[in-house]
Design a protein around this motif. Structure first.
Motif, PDB file in Angstrom:
ATOM      1  N   GLU A  52       1.145  -1.133   0.238  1.00 46.37           N
ATOM      2  CA  GLU A  52       0.051   0.072   0.332  1.00 46.37           C
ATOM      3  C   GLU A  52       0.419   1.868   0.163  1.00 46.37           C
ATOM      4  OE1 GLU A  52      -2.944   0.144   2.841  1.00 46.37           O
ATOM      5  OE2 GLU A  52      -3.428  -2.145   2.586  1.00 46.37           O
ATOM      6  N   TYR A  53       0.596   2.450  -0.754  1.00 46.64           N
ATOM      7  CA  TYR A  53       1.592   3.204  -0.550  1.00 46.64           C
ATOM      8  C   TYR A  53       2.080   4.224   0.726  1.00 46.64           C
ATOM      9  CZ  TYR A  53       1.718   3.127  -5.724  1.00 46.64           C
ATOM     10  OH  TYR A  53       1.633   3.051  -7.528  1.00 46.64           O
ATOM     11  N   ALA A  54       2.762   4.359   1.375  1.00 46.72           N
ATOM     12  CA  ALA A  54       2.520   5.358   2.416  1.00 46.72           C
ATOM     13  C   ALA A  54       3.375   6.024   2.602  1.00 46.72           C
ATOM     14  CB  ALA A  54       3.863   3.875   3.082  1.00 46.72           C
ATOM     15  N   ASP A  55       3.571   7.302   2.930  1.00 49.63           N
ATOM     16  CA  ASP A  55       4.562   8.578   3.309  1.00 49.63           C
ATOM     17  C   ASP A  55       5.660   7.279   3.388  1.00 49.63           C
ATOM     18  OD1 ASP A  55       5.228  10.371   4.986  1.00 49.63           O
ATOM     19  OD2 ASP A  55       3.786  11.175   3.785  1.00 49.63           O
ATOM     20  N   TRP A  56       7.356   8.458   3.112  1.00 48.47           N
ATOM     21  CA  TRP A  56       8.656   8.488   3.320  1.00 48.47           C
ATOM     22  C   TRP A  56       8.622   8.213   4.981  1.00 48.47           C
ATOM     23  CZ3 TRP A  56      12.145   5.773   0.452  1.00 48.47           C
ATOM     24  CH2 TRP A  56      11.036   5.498  -0.820  1.00 48.47           C
ATOM     25  N   ASP A  57       7.859   9.516   6.247  1.00 42.49           N
ATOM     26  CA  ASP A  57       7.676   9.538   6.793  1.00 42.49           C
ATOM     27  C   ASP A  57       7.093   8.925   8.116  1.00 42.49           C
ATOM     28  OD1 ASP A  57      10.477  11.607   6.193  1.00 42.49           O
ATOM     29  OD2 ASP A  57       9.074  12.721   5.369  1.00 42.49           O
ATOM     30  N   GLN A  58       6.407   8.419   7.589  1.00 41.54           N
ATOM     31  CA  GLN A  58       5.544   7.121   8.721  1.00 41.54           C
ATOM     32  C   GLN A  58       6.407   5.654   8.933  1.00 41.54           C
ATOM     33  OE1 GLN A  58       1.889   6.306   6.533  1.00 41.54           O
ATOM     34  NE2 GLN A  58       1.800   4.397   7.619  1.00 41.54           N
ATOM     35  N   PRO A  59       6.144   5.661   9.985  1.00 39.96           N
ATOM     36  CA  PRO A  59       7.432   3.986  10.647  1.00 39.96           C
ATOM     37  C   PRO A  59       6.294   3.126  10.077  1.00 39.96           C
ATOM     38  CG  PRO A  59       6.545   5.888  12.238  1.00 39.96           C
ATOM     39  CD  PRO A  59       5.772   6.342  11.421  1.00 39.96           C
ATOM     40  N   VAL A  60       6.831   2.402   9.702  1.00 44.12           N
ATOM     41  CA  VAL A  60       6.946   0.672   8.717  1.00 44.12           C
ATOM     42  C   VAL A  60       6.219   0.098  10.288  1.00 44.12           C
ATOM     43  CG1 VAL A  60       8.700   1.585   7.203  1.00 44.12           C
ATOM     44  CG2 VAL A  60       9.317  -0.269  10.016  1.00 44.12           C
ATOM     45  N   GLY A  61       6.273   0.053  11.400  1.00 44.25           N
ATOM     46  CA  GLY A  61       5.520  -0.765  12.234  1.00 44.25           C
ATOM     47  C   GLY A  61       5.858  -2.090  11.749  1.00 44.25           C
ATOM     48  N   ASP A  62       5.227  -3.303  12.123  1.00 44.31           N
ATOM     49  CA  ASP A  62       5.568  -4.501  11.600  1.00 44.31           C
ATOM     50  C   ASP A  62       5.425  -4.670  10.400  1.00 44.31           C
ATOM     51  OD1 ASP A  62       2.162  -4.744  10.905  1.00 44.31           O
ATOM     52  OD2 ASP A  62       2.341  -6.025  13.188  1.00 44.31           O
ATOM     53  N   ALA A  63       5.419  -4.365   9.755  1.00 45.15           N
ATOM     54  CA  ALA A  63       5.540  -4.521   8.036  1.00 45.15           C
ATOM     55  C   ALA A  63       6.321  -5.454   7.712  1.00 45.15           C
ATOM     56  CB  ALA A  63       5.602  -2.900   7.404  1.00 45.15           C
ATOM     57  N   LYS A  64       6.137  -6.309   6.359  1.00 45.70           N
ATOM     58  CA  LYS A  64       6.840  -7.394   6.290  1.00 45.70           C
ATOM     59  C   LYS A  64       7.410  -6.876   5.316  1.00 45.70           C
ATOM     60  CE  LYS A  64       6.327 -10.295   9.871  1.00 45.70           C
ATOM     61  NZ  LYS A  64       7.106  -9.368  10.734  1.00 45.70           N
ATOM     62  N   GLU A  65       7.337  -5.619   4.190  1.00 44.29           N
ATOM     63  CA  GLU A  65       7.686  -5.769   2.681  1.00 44.29           C
ATOM     64  C   GLU A  65       7.799  -3.954   2.744  1.00 44.29           C
ATOM     65  OE1 GLU A  65       6.931  -8.243  -0.950  1.00 44.29           O
ATOM     66  OE2 GLU A  65       5.412  -6.366  -0.989  1.00 44.29           O
ATOM     67  N   LEU A  66       8.844  -3.187   1.832  1.00 46.35           N
ATOM     68  CA  LEU A  66       8.906  -2.707   1.151  1.00 46.35           C
ATOM     69  C   LEU A  66       9.259  -2.577   0.207  1.00 46.35           C
ATOM     70  CD1 LEU A  66      10.355   0.841   3.691  1.00 46.35           C
ATOM     71  CD2 LEU A  66      10.975   0.307   1.111  1.00 46.35           C
ATOM     72  N   ALA A  67       7.970  -1.439  -0.495  1.00 47.26           N
ATOM     73  CA  ALA A  67       8.947  -1.466  -2.214  1.00 47.26           C
ATOM     74  C   ALA A  67       9.339  -0.090  -2.709  1.00 47.26           C
ATOM     75  CB  ALA A  67       7.759  -2.308  -3.348  1.00 47.26           C
ATOM     76  N   LEU A  68      10.086  -0.119  -3.502  1.00 50.07           N
ATOM     77  CA  LEU A  68      10.425   1.253  -3.817  1.00 50.07           C
ATOM     78  C   LEU A  68       9.232   1.450  -5.044  1.00 50.07           C
ATOM     79  CD1 LEU A  68      14.237   2.269  -3.486  1.00 50.07           C
ATOM     80  CD2 LEU A  68      12.128   2.785  -1.338  1.00 50.07           C
ATOM     81  N   ILE A  69       8.825   2.535  -5.765  1.00 50.44           N
ATOM     82  CA  ILE A  69       7.954   2.576  -6.731  1.00 50.44           C
ATOM     83  C   ILE A  69       8.656   3.721  -7.862  1.00 50.44           C
ATOM     84  CG2 ILE A  69       5.864   2.390  -7.853  1.00 50.44           C
ATOM     85  CD1 ILE A  69       6.075   0.143  -6.018  1.00 50.44           C
ATOM     86  N   PRO A  70       8.934   3.537  -9.012  1.00 54.63           N
ATOM     87  CA  PRO A  70       9.423   4.797  -9.835  1.00 54.63           C
ATOM     88  C   PRO A  70       8.405   4.811 -10.454  1.00 54.63           C
ATOM     89  CG  PRO A  70      10.487   2.126 -10.899  1.00 54.63           C
ATOM     90  CD  PRO A  70       9.604   2.083  -9.436  1.00 54.63           C
ATOM     91  N   PRO A  71       8.107   6.187 -11.677  1.00 57.94           N
ATOM     92  CA  PRO A  71       7.262   7.016 -12.438  1.00 57.94           C
ATOM     93  C   PRO A  71       7.117   5.891 -12.859  1.00 57.94           C
ATOM     94  CG  PRO A  71       9.376   8.015 -11.924  1.00 57.94           C
ATOM     95  CD  PRO A  71       9.333   7.773 -10.921  1.00 57.94           C
ATOM     96  N   VAL A  72       6.115   5.739 -13.550  1.00 57.14           N
ATOM     97  CA  VAL A  72       5.756   4.566 -14.409  1.00 57.14           C
ATOM     98  C   VAL A  72       5.784   5.656 -16.365  1.00 57.14           C
ATOM     99  CG1 VAL A  72       4.609   2.356 -15.318  1.00 57.14           C
ATOM    100  CG2 VAL A  72       5.128   3.170 -13.215  1.00 57.14           C
TER     101      VAL A  72
END
Length: 77
Positions: free
Chosen positions: A54-74
């Motif tokens: 799910e799209y997120a804010d760069w400065d929002q804590p990740v909490g217990d997340a398992k995955e972080l993805a970097l999405i370039p412009p399409v």
């Protein structure tokens, strides 16, 4: 805890990996995690971040997340 960082397209080329598992704390933000992995890389305003698909804010804590993805412009037509 561990989080999997995924990269796509030019972010994969710039960072030199497609997937990497890293240690992190729940109060760390995507920006902080990325800064540790690649201090020279600046996502600027064009790279988006998704936390647990799910799209997120760069400065929002990740909490217990398992995955972080970097999405370039399409682009395309």
């Amino acid at each position: 805890m561990k989080i999997t960082v995924l990269t796509f397209a030019q972010t994969r080329t710039q960072l030199g990996f497609a997937e990497r598992s890293v240690d992190c704390e729940p109060d760390e933000t995507p920006r902080e995690i990325l800064r540790r992995l690649a201090p020279q890389f600046d996502p600027g305003k064009t790279i988006r971040v998704a936390v647990n698909q799910e799209y997120a804010d760069w400065d929002q804590p990740v909490g217990d997340a398992k995955e972080l993805a970097l999405i370039p412009p399409v682009s395309g037509g």
